[in-house]
Scaffold this motif. Structure first.
Motif, PDB file in Angstrom:
ATOM      1  N   LYS A  82       0.804  -1.223   0.000  1.00  0.00           N
ATOM      2  CA  LYS A  82       0.000   0.000   0.000  1.00  0.00           C
ATOM      3  C   LYS A  82       0.839   1.276   0.000  1.00  0.00           C
ATOM      4  N   PHE A  83       1.956   1.275   0.739  1.00  0.00           N
ATOM      5  CA  PHE A  83       2.726   2.509   0.926  1.00  0.00           C
ATOM      6  C   PHE A  83       4.168   2.421   0.438  1.00  0.00           C
ATOM      7  N   GLY A  84       4.514   1.347  -0.262  1.00  0.00           N
ATOM      8  CA  GLY A  84       5.882   1.189  -0.747  1.00  0.00           C
ATOM      9  C   GLY A  84       6.788   0.681   0.355  1.00  0.00           C
ATOM     10  N   GLY A  85       8.029   0.436  -0.015  1.00  0.00           N
ATOM     11  CA  GLY A  85       8.991  -0.023   0.971  1.00  0.00           C
ATOM     12  C   GLY A  85       9.337  -1.490   0.804  1.00  0.00           C
ATOM     13  N   THR A  86      10.278  -1.915   1.598  1.00  0.00           N
ATOM     14  CA  THR A  86      10.783  -3.283   1.563  1.00  0.00           C
ATOM     15  C   THR A  86      10.620  -3.905   2.936  1.00  0.00           C
ATOM     16  N   VAL A  87      10.098  -5.118   2.969  1.00  0.00           N
ATOM     17  CA  VAL A  87       9.891  -5.817   4.237  1.00  0.00           C
ATOM     18  C   VAL A  87      11.160  -6.556   4.617  1.00  0.00           C
ATOM     19  N   LYS A  88      11.659  -6.279   5.824  1.00  0.00           N
ATOM     20  CA  LYS A  88      12.835  -6.972   6.344  1.00  0.00           C
ATOM     21  C   LYS A  88      12.439  -7.700   7.615  1.00  0.00           C
ATOM     22  N   ASP A  89      12.627  -9.025   7.603  1.00  0.00           N
ATOM     23  CA  ASP A  89      12.295  -9.839   8.767  1.00  0.00           C
ATOM     24  C   ASP A  89      13.435  -9.744   9.773  1.00  0.00           C
ATOM     25  N   PRO A 140       6.870   9.358  13.572  1.00  0.00           N
ATOM     26  CA  PRO A 140       6.028  10.553  13.691  1.00  0.00           C
ATOM     27  C   PRO A 140       5.512  11.001  12.322  1.00  0.00           C
ATOM     28  N   LEU A 141       4.204  11.282  12.255  1.00  0.00           N
ATOM     29  CA  LEU A 141       3.551  11.632  10.998  1.00  0.00           C
ATOM     30  C   LEU A 141       2.873  12.987  11.094  1.00  0.00           C
ATOM     31  N   SER A 142       2.750  13.656   9.952  1.00  0.00           N
ATOM     32  CA  SER A 142       1.976  14.894   9.889  1.00  0.00           C
ATOM     33  C   SER A 142       0.490  14.532   9.894  1.00  0.00           C
ATOM     34  N   ARG A 143      -0.353  15.525  10.068  1.00  0.00           N
ATOM     35  CA  ARG A 143      -1.798  15.273  10.074  1.00  0.00           C
ATOM     36  C   ARG A 143      -2.248  14.666   8.743  1.00  0.00           C
ATOM     37  N   ALA A 144      -1.750  15.183   7.626  1.00  0.00           N
ATOM     38  CA  ALA A 144      -2.106  14.625   6.308  1.00  0.00           C
ATOM     39  C   ALA A 144      -1.628  13.178   6.184  1.00  0.00           C
ATOM     40  N   GLN A 145      -0.434  12.896   6.686  1.00  0.00           N
ATOM     41  CA  GLN A 145       0.072  11.524   6.647  1.00  0.00           C
ATOM     42  C   GLN A 145      -0.757  10.603   7.536  1.00  0.00           C
ATOM     43  N   LEU A 146      -1.216  11.112   8.687  1.00  0.00           N
ATOM     44  CA  LEU A 146      -2.089  10.311   9.553  1.00  0.00           C
ATOM     45  C   LEU A 146      -3.355   9.900   8.809  1.00  0.00           C
ATOM     46  N   GLU A 147      -3.953  10.856   8.108  1.00  0.00           N
ATOM     47  CA  GLU A 147      -5.173  10.564   7.339  1.00  0.00           C
ATOM     48  C   GLU A 147      -4.890   9.479   6.297  1.00  0.00           C
ATOM     49  N   GLU A 148      -3.762   9.593   5.603  1.00  0.00           N
ATOM     50  CA  GLU A 148      -3.426   8.605   4.582  1.00  0.00           C
ATOM     51  C   GLU A 148      -3.126   7.248   5.202  1.00  0.00           C
ATOM     52  N   PHE A 149      -2.335   7.239   6.278  1.00  0.00           N
ATOM     53  CA  PHE A 149      -1.987   5.965   6.902  1.00  0.00           C
ATOM     54  C   PHE A 149      -3.218   5.270   7.477  1.00  0.00           C
ATOM     55  N   ASN A 150      -4.172   6.030   7.953  1.00  0.00           N
ATOM     56  CA  ASN A 150      -5.386   5.467   8.537  1.00  0.00           C
ATOM     57  C   ASN A 150      -6.131   4.547   7.559  1.00  0.00           C
ATOM     58  N   THR A 151      -5.899   4.717   6.268  1.00  0.00           N
ATOM     59  CA  THR A 151      -6.555   3.859   5.273  1.00  0.00           C
ATOM     60  C   THR A 151      -6.072   2.418   5.356  1.00  0.00           C
ATOM     61  N   ILE A 152      -5.006   2.143   6.104  1.00  0.00           N
ATOM     62  CA  ILE A 152      -4.505   0.778   6.243  1.00  0.00           C
ATOM     63  C   ILE A 152      -5.521  -0.114   6.948  1.00  0.00           C
ATOM     64  N   CYS A 153      -6.400   0.476   7.749  1.00  0.00           N
ATOM     65  CA  CYS A 153      -7.382  -0.328   8.502  1.00  0.00           C
ATOM     66  C   CYS A 153      -8.280  -1.141   7.582  1.00  0.00           C
ATOM     67  N   THR A 154      -8.651  -0.586   6.445  1.00  0.00           N
ATOM     68  CA  THR A 154      -9.482  -1.325   5.485  1.00  0.00           C
ATOM     69  C   THR A 154      -8.735  -2.563   4.996  1.00  0.00           C
ATOM     70  N   GLY A 155      -7.464  -2.399   4.653  1.00  0.00           N
ATOM     71  CA  GLY A 155      -6.655  -3.532   4.209  1.00  0.00           C
ATOM     72  C   GLY A 155      -6.458  -4.557   5.302  1.00  0.00           C
ATOM     73  N   LEU A 156      -6.265  -4.097   6.530  1.00  0.00           N
ATOM     74  CA  LEU A 156      -6.115  -5.026   7.647  1.00  0.00           C
ATOM     75  C   LEU A 156      -7.374  -5.862   7.841  1.00  0.00           C
TER      76      LEU A 156
END
Length: 191
Positions: free
Chosen positions: A45-52, A104-120
């Motif tokens: 959803k947000f890019g990046g690489t998963v490291k175990d 730490p996230l900005s308010r706009a980033q919080l709104e965007e990150f909050n969309t992860i709940c649907t995927g969860l």
């Protein structure tokens, strides 16, 4: 065009004493998906690489928000001197929450990150209301205006005075109240 109300209202003081936007970290606890499944969802959803990282911990590196930690939320997971620890933690997986921890996230980033709940929800995440033994939380960690700023001190004093009323008003579920390591007022998301 319809305006939607933001999930995260503006803070009373939106900047620090240095004039920088106040940021806010988020911690989300739930049962269901593993740390790796959750990390893969975040990366998709947000890019990046998963490291175990082992020890029931993954880091999703270089997302558009920075590095995001996903871990089984129990300090016992870091013990290497206990035989069969991983097996025991896997057996208790439904009761021990998986936790997502953002930088730490900005308010706009919080709104965007909050969309992860649907995927969860789509991958089977369960909140506190999904079972009588589940007691999870969402922790909102706003940056202070300044450690010695009057607003910071007033907020701490107000919380101390209102805590019993807040606990009663929120109707914290029984599981969260009886768990010795739970002290939060708010319940987790109802996935």
């Amino acid at each position: 065009m319809t305006q939607t109300k933001p999930t995260f209202p503006a803070l009373p003081f939106e900047t620090t004493v240095d004039g920088l936007d106040r940021l806010c970290g988020i911690e989300i606890e739930f049962a269901g998906p593993t740390e790796l499944e959750t990390g893969n969802l975040i990366a998709k959803k947000f890019g990046g690489t998963v490291k175990d990282g082992g020890d029931h911990n993954v880091t999703v590196c270089d997302t558009r928000f920075g590095d995001i930690e996903v871990e089984l939320d129990i300090t016992l997971r870091k013990r290497h001197d206990l035989p069969f620890l991983n097996e025991g933690l896997d057996a208790m997986r439904g009761l021990i929450p998986v936790e997502v921890v953002t930088p730490p996230l900005s308010r706009a980033q919080l709104e965007e990150f909050n969309t992860i709940c649907t995927g969860l929800r789509r991958i089977g995440a369960m909140g506190s209301r999904s079972g009588v033994l589940l007691g999870f939380g969402v922790h909102v960690n706003p940056e202070v205006v300044a450690p010695d700023h009057r607003f910071t001190l007033d907020t701490i004093a107000a919380y101390a005075m209102l805590e019993p009323w807040l606990r009663d008003k929120e109707q914290v579920d029984t599981t969260r109240r009886v768990m010795p390591f739970i002290g939060a007022v708010a319940q987790g998301p109802d996935f």
